[in-house]
Design a protein around this motif. Structure first.
Motif, PDB file in Angstrom:
ATOM      1  N   UNK A 216       0.813  -1.222   0.000  1.00 55.09           N
ATOM      2  CA  UNK A 216       0.000   0.000   0.000  1.00 55.09           C
ATOM      3  C   UNK A 216       0.851   1.280   0.000  1.00 55.09           C
ATOM      4  N   UNK A 217       0.221   2.404  -0.378  1.00 52.67           N
ATOM      5  CA  UNK A 217       0.919   3.695  -0.380  1.00 52.67           C
ATOM      6  C   UNK A 217       1.033   4.278   1.028  1.00 52.67           C
ATOM      7  N   UNK A 218       0.216   3.784   1.947  1.00 49.25           N
ATOM      8  CA  UNK A 218       0.280   4.250   3.335  1.00 49.25           C
ATOM      9  C   UNK A 218      -0.256   3.141   4.239  1.00 49.25           C
ATOM     10  N   UNK A 219       0.048   3.191   5.537  1.00 45.56           N
ATOM     11  CA  UNK A 219      -0.409   2.123   6.438  1.00 45.56           C
ATOM     12  C   UNK A 219      -1.921   2.087   6.597  1.00 45.56           C
ATOM     13  N   UNK A 220      -2.432   0.871   6.841  1.00 49.95           N
ATOM     14  CA  UNK A 220      -3.824   0.681   7.229  1.00 49.95           C
ATOM     15  C   UNK A 220      -3.816   0.216   8.680  1.00 49.95           C
ATOM     16  N   UNK A 221      -4.700   0.802   9.479  1.00 48.14           N
ATOM     17  CA  UNK A 221      -4.833   0.387  10.887  1.00 48.14           C
ATOM     18  C   UNK A 221      -5.964  -0.627  10.914  1.00 48.14           C
ATOM     19  N   UNK A 227      -3.430  -1.504  14.830  1.00 42.00           N
ATOM     20  CA  UNK A 227      -2.074  -0.995  14.641  1.00 42.00           C
ATOM     21  C   UNK A 227      -1.778  -0.824  13.159  1.00 42.00           C
ATOM     22  N   UNK A 228      -0.729  -0.057  12.840  1.00 43.80           N
ATOM     23  CA  UNK A 228      -0.356   0.217  11.449  1.00 43.80           C
ATOM     24  C   UNK A 228       0.196  -1.038  10.785  1.00 43.80           C
ATOM     25  N   UNK A 229      -0.310  -1.324   9.576  1.00 45.02           N
ATOM     26  CA  UNK A 229       0.171  -2.478   8.806  1.00 45.02           C
ATOM     27  C   UNK A 229       0.481  -1.999   7.386  1.00 45.02           C
ATOM     28  N   UNK A 230       1.648  -2.393   6.877  1.00 42.31           N
ATOM     29  CA  UNK A 230       2.036  -1.993   5.516  1.00 42.31           C
ATOM     30  C   UNK A 230       2.428  -3.178   4.638  1.00 42.31           C
ATOM     31  N   UNK A 231       2.532  -4.362   5.239  1.00 36.43           N
ATOM     32  CA  UNK A 231       2.928  -5.546   4.468  1.00 36.43           C
ATOM     33  C   UNK A 231       1.694  -6.229   3.897  1.00 36.43           C
ATOM     34  N   UNK A 232       1.741  -6.530   2.592  1.00 38.67           N
ATOM     35  CA  UNK A 232       0.603  -7.176   1.924  1.00 38.67           C
ATOM     36  C   UNK A 232       0.245  -8.500   2.590  1.00 38.67           C
ATOM     37  N   UNK A 233       1.244  -9.265   2.994  1.00 36.37           N
ATOM     38  CA  UNK A 233       0.983 -10.570   3.631  1.00 36.37           C
ATOM     39  C   UNK A 233       0.280 -10.406   4.977  1.00 36.37           C
ATOM     40  N   UNK A 234       0.734  -9.422   5.759  1.00 39.14           N
ATOM     41  CA  UNK A 234       0.106  -9.175   7.069  1.00 39.14           C
ATOM     42  C   UNK A 234      -1.327  -8.658   6.902  1.00 39.14           C
ATOM     43  N   UNK A 235      -1.534  -7.800   5.897  1.00 36.74           N
ATOM     44  CA  UNK A 235      -2.878  -7.277   5.626  1.00 36.74           C
ATOM     45  C   UNK A 235      -3.836  -8.444   5.343  1.00 36.74           C
ATOM     46  N   UNK A 236      -3.394  -9.367   4.494  1.00 43.12           N
ATOM     47  CA  UNK A 236      -4.205 -10.555   4.172  1.00 43.12           C
ATOM     48  C   UNK A 236      -4.561 -11.340   5.427  1.00 43.12           C
ATOM     49  N   UNK A 237      -3.541 -11.604   6.227  1.00 42.72           N
ATOM     50  CA  UNK A 237      -3.713 -12.422   7.440  1.00 42.72           C
ATOM     51  C   UNK A 237      -4.745 -11.786   8.386  1.00 42.72           C
ATOM     52  N   UNK A 238      -4.611 -10.478   8.603  1.00 41.23           N
ATOM     53  CA  UNK A 238      -5.537  -9.785   9.510  1.00 41.23           C
ATOM     54  C   UNK A 238      -6.947  -9.704   8.943  1.00 41.23           C
ATOM     55  N   UNK A 239      -7.045  -9.590   7.621  1.00 40.55           N
ATOM     56  CA  UNK A 239      -8.350  -9.511   6.969  1.00 40.55           C
ATOM     57  C   UNK A 239      -9.101 -10.837   7.105  1.00 40.55           C
ATOM     58  N   UNK A 240      -8.367 -11.932   7.056  1.00 41.19           N
ATOM     59  CA  UNK A 240      -8.976 -13.262   7.219  1.00 41.19           C
ATOM     60  C   UNK A 240      -9.517 -13.431   8.652  1.00 41.19           C
TER      61      UNK A 240
END
Length: 289
Positions: A216-221, A227-240
């Motif tokens: 992403x261009x900026x962190x997603x909380x 908390x701030x997340x910027x890694x595509x893999x971590x974003x996926x994991x948290x979304x699941x």
């Protein structure tokens, strides 16, 4: 630093997005693309449908997502950080470039259908609890026989619980006995953000795993960890994890402010989130896009 926040289910209203469609060539193009992707004219329901038609989960979730994401694209926003409440997290992930518009819409549609199925499997519901500390709400839920958990930490003194119908009813009585100002059942189709959504989580997990996420261009909380997340893999994991885990909205907003957010702009239908942000921090600037 500018934070952009995106609303979830419940923010919908008849006529939503119509002005955007009529006044912006880009918006019109994206709405028509959405009609093709979904296989039905969601714009007809959004612009002219009844409140009842809009309330159907398979319509509500894509409708709120589309209103938010298309508004964000027409405003050409450049956020420093983003967050979304429940469903709104998908809008946030399109706004920060982690997901494409098309993939975001497909996932939201699959999420809505999976949640609808899970709702039909067992009688379940949610309830708003006002005027109790988070810890007391958690303790009351833990003492109830059956499935009932804290689901949405919306702002201090406002928490939503979720679970089996009878367990939520019992918990509401216990909350009132513990000093809650109010504990009332919500008009929802099921127990979102609770273990009752496990079948939907499994179904959505497969779809998320098969989708490409970008840096992403900026962190997603994210709701799950606040908390701030910027890694595509971590974003996926948290979304699941999101469907069966609580929405830590209070904690997310507090962390965003700690990390330098000076203003919060709500992008999408309604003004629920700016109201919650104001209750979390009275001093912070809030804007409704």
């Amino acid at each position: 630093m500018k934070a952009y926040v995106f609303p979830g289910q419940g923010a919908q209203f008849t006529g939503m997005g119509k002005e955007l469609y009529e006044n912006s060539a880009l918006a019109k193009e994206l709405f028509e693309k959405a009609n093709d992707i979904l296989g039905f004219r969601i714009t007809d329901i959004m612009f002219e449908g009844t409140a009842e038609e809009l309330k159907e989960t398979k319509v509500t979730q894509p409708a709120v997502f589309l209103h938010s994401v298309i508004l964000a694209k027409t405003l050409n926003i450049k956020p420093d950080m983003v967050a979304g409440h429940s469903l709104g997290e998908f809008s946030a992930l399109v706004a920060n470039g982690a997901l494409s518009f098309e993939d975001g819409l497909k996932l939201v549609s699959q999420r809505a259908l999976a949640m609808q199925k899970a709702c039909e499997m067992a009688p379940s519901t949610m309830a708003a609890v006002l005027g109790l500390d988070d810890q007391i709400v958690e303790e009351v839920c833990a003492a109830i026989d059956g499935v009932v958990v804290a689901a949405n930490y919306n702002c201090p003194g406002q928490l939503v619980i979720s679970g089996e119908f009878s367990a939520v009813e019992k918990a509401c009585e216990a909350m009132k006995a513990a000093g809650a100002k109010r504990a009332l059942l919500l008009p929802v189709g099921g127990a979102f953000h609770s273990p009752m959504m496990e079948p939907a989580r499994e179904e959505l997990a497969a779809a998320i795993e098969a989708t490409t996420f970008n840096t992403p261009i900026c962190p997603v909380y994210q709701n799950v960890i606040a908390n701030a997340v910027s890694s595509a893999d971590d974003i996926k994991k948290n979304l699941i994890l999101q469907l069966t885990a609580p929405v830590k909205w209070t904690q997310s907003v507090q962390q965003m402010i700690k990390d330098g957010a000076t203003s919060f702009t709500e992008v999408g239908p309604g003004k629920v989130l700016v109201g919650l942000v104001n209750k979390i921090d009275k001093e912070i600037e809030t804007i409704s896009a």
